[in-house]
Design a protein around this motif. Structure first.
Motif, PDB file in Angstrom:
ATOM      1  N   GLN A   1      44.660  38.230  39.458  1.00  0.00           N
ATOM      2  CA  GLN A   1      45.343  39.080  40.420  1.00  0.00           C
ATOM      3  C   GLN A   1      44.400  39.527  41.535  1.00  0.00           C
ATOM      4  O   GLN A   1      44.838  39.710  42.678  1.00  0.00           O
ATOM      5  CB  GLN A   1      45.925  40.286  39.704  1.00  0.00           C
ATOM      6  N   VAL A   2      43.134  39.733  41.202  1.00  0.00           N
ATOM      7  CA  VAL A   2      42.120  40.119  42.175  1.00  0.00           C
ATOM      8  C   VAL A   2      40.999  39.097  42.128  1.00  0.00           C
ATOM      9  O   VAL A   2      40.481  38.785  41.052  1.00  0.00           O
ATOM     10  CB  VAL A   2      41.563  41.526  41.900  1.00  0.00           C
ATOM     11  N   LEU A   3      40.630  38.593  43.287  1.00  0.00           N
ATOM     12  CA  LEU A   3      39.525  37.658  43.414  1.00  0.00           C
ATOM     13  C   LEU A   3      38.379  38.331  44.145  1.00  0.00           C
ATOM     14  O   LEU A   3      38.577  38.878  45.238  1.00  0.00           O
ATOM     15  CB  LEU A   3      39.963  36.408  44.170  1.00  0.00           C
ATOM     16  N   LEU A   4      37.201  38.303  43.551  1.00  0.00           N
ATOM     17  CA  LEU A   4      36.004  38.877  44.141  1.00  0.00           C
ATOM     18  C   LEU A   4      35.015  37.761  44.427  1.00  0.00           C
ATOM     19  O   LEU A   4      34.723  36.950  43.543  1.00  0.00           O
ATOM     20  CB  LEU A   4      35.369  39.905  43.198  1.00  0.00           C
ATOM     21  N   VAL A   5      34.497  37.724  45.641  1.00  0.00           N
ATOM     22  CA  VAL A   5      33.567  36.685  46.054  1.00  0.00           C
ATOM     23  C   VAL A   5      32.331  37.329  46.652  1.00  0.00           C
ATOM     24  O   VAL A   5      32.406  37.998  47.685  1.00  0.00           O
ATOM     25  CB  VAL A   5      34.201  35.717  47.065  1.00  0.00           C
ATOM     26  N   GLU A   6      31.192  37.115  46.003  1.00  0.00           N
ATOM     27  CA  GLU A   6      29.924  37.650  46.490  1.00  0.00           C
ATOM     28  C   GLU A   6      29.272  36.677  47.463  1.00  0.00           C
ATOM     29  O   GLU A   6      29.457  35.462  47.369  1.00  0.00           O
ATOM     30  CB  GLU A   6      28.953  37.921  45.329  1.00  0.00           C
ATOM     31  N   SER A   7      28.471  37.230  48.353  1.00  0.00           N
ATOM     32  CA  SER A   7      27.679  36.427  49.264  1.00  0.00           C
ATOM     33  C   SER A   7      26.455  37.229  49.682  1.00  0.00           C
ATOM     34  O   SER A   7      26.386  38.435  49.465  1.00  0.00           O
ATOM     35  CB  SER A   7      28.488  36.010  50.494  1.00  0.00           C
ATOM     36  N   GLY A   8      25.491  36.559  50.282  1.00  0.00           N
ATOM     37  CA  GLY A   8      24.322  37.225  50.814  1.00  0.00           C
ATOM     38  C   GLY A   8      23.064  37.068  49.998  1.00  0.00           C
ATOM     39  O   GLY A   8      21.991  37.523  50.417  1.00  0.00           O
ATOM     40  N   GLY A   9      23.159  36.440  48.846  1.00  0.00           N
ATOM     41  CA  GLY A   9      21.976  36.230  48.038  1.00  0.00           C
ATOM     42  C   GLY A   9      21.068  35.181  48.649  1.00  0.00           C
ATOM     43  O   GLY A   9      21.426  34.485  49.595  1.00  0.00           O
ATOM     44  N   GLY A  10      19.882  35.078  48.096  1.00  0.00           N
ATOM     45  CA  GLY A  10      18.933  34.109  48.591  1.00  0.00           C
ATOM     46  C   GLY A  10      17.536  34.400  48.103  1.00  0.00           C
ATOM     47  O   GLY A  10      17.336  35.175  47.169  1.00  0.00           O
TER      48      GLY A  10
ATOM     49  N   CYS B   1      30.649  41.699  48.933  1.00  0.00           N
ATOM     50  CA  CYS B   1      31.664  41.298  47.974  1.00  0.00           C
ATOM     51  C   CYS B   1      33.018  41.504  48.620  1.00  0.00           C
ATOM     52  O   CYS B   1      33.419  42.646  48.873  1.00  0.00           O
ATOM     53  CB  CYS B   1      31.550  42.108  46.683  1.00  0.00           C
ATOM     54  N   ALA B   2      33.705  40.421  48.883  1.00  0.00           N
ATOM     55  CA  ALA B   2      35.015  40.468  49.507  1.00  0.00           C
ATOM     56  C   ALA B   2      36.096  40.313  48.454  1.00  0.00           C
ATOM     57  O   ALA B   2      36.036  39.406  47.620  1.00  0.00           O
ATOM     58  CB  ALA B   2      35.146  39.375  50.559  1.00  0.00           C
ATOM     59  N   ALA B   3      37.079  41.194  48.499  1.00  0.00           N
ATOM     60  CA  ALA B   3      38.180  41.175  47.548  1.00  0.00           C
ATOM     61  C   ALA B   3      39.432  40.618  48.198  1.00  0.00           C
ATOM     62  O   ALA B   3      39.728  40.909  49.361  1.00  0.00           O
ATOM     63  CB  ALA B   3      38.453  42.572  47.010  1.00  0.00           C
ATOM     64  N   SER B   4      40.159  39.825  47.457  1.00  0.00           N
ATOM     65  CA  SER B   4      41.438  39.307  47.918  1.00  0.00           C
ATOM     66  C   SER B   4      42.455  39.420  46.786  1.00  0.00           C
ATOM     67  O   SER B   4      42.106  39.679  45.642  1.00  0.00           O
ATOM     68  CB  SER B   4      41.315  37.861  48.391  1.00  0.00           C
ATOM     69  N   GLY B   5      43.712  39.213  47.128  1.00  0.00           N
ATOM     70  CA  GLY B   5      44.775  39.443  46.174  1.00  0.00           C
ATOM     71  C   GLY B   5      45.182  40.904  46.236  1.00  0.00           C
ATOM     72  O   GLY B   5      45.294  41.473  47.320  1.00  0.00           O
ATOM     73  N   ARG B   6      45.375  41.506  45.091  1.00  0.00           N
ATOM     74  CA  ARG B   6      45.692  42.925  45.054  1.00  0.00           C
ATOM     75  C   ARG B   6      44.562  43.719  45.672  1.00  0.00           C
ATOM     76  O   ARG B   6      43.397  43.532  45.309  1.00  0.00           O
ATOM     77  CB  ARG B   6      45.951  43.366  43.615  1.00  0.00           C
TER      78      ARG B   6
END
Length: 123
Positions: A1-10, A22-27
């Motif tokens: 129902q909720v998708l969390l996608v992290e970015s920015g690591g390195g 962390c961008a959330a999508s869905g609910r």
């Protein structure tokens, strides 16, 4: 129902900085508590920071206090982790998580998790 996608690591040198997103999508996650956890090889997943839906409350692990800052932009359904003065010991996979009901450091309280983003600090 909720998708969390992290970015920015390195990869970053000790003493440097990174900002994770962390961008959330869905609910929508705008009314939920959010947190960051991390897991290094051979270790349990540990709490890093948490923030309430209103951004009025924050919580940090002792190991990152004074160096990391958690924030969120509810209009963008995004939570951030600004990491300064990075140490080799901060090397881990960092996970974003969402808690629909509670606020705290207990990882069992969080219902939704991202895939993780690798942070590697060289020294």
């Amino acid at each position: 129902q909720v998708l969390l996608v992290e970015s920015g690591g390195g990869l970053v040198q000790a003493g440097g900085s990174l900002r994770l997103s962390c961008a959330a999508s869905g609910r929508t996650a705008s009314m939920y508590n959010m947190g960051w956890f991390r897991q290094a090889p051979g270790k349990e997943r540990e709490f890093v920071a948490a923030i309430t839906w209103s951004s009025r409350g924050t919580l940090y692990a002792d190991s990152v206090k004074g160096r990391f800052t958690i924030s969120r932009d509810n209009a963008k359904n995004t939570v951030y982790l600004q990491m300064n003065s990075l140490k080799f010991e901060d090397t881990a996979v960092y996970y974003c998580a969402l808690d629909p009901r509670r606020f705290g450091s207990d990882r069992t309280w969080y219902d939704y998790w991202g895939q993780g983003t690798q942070v590697t600090v060289s020294s």
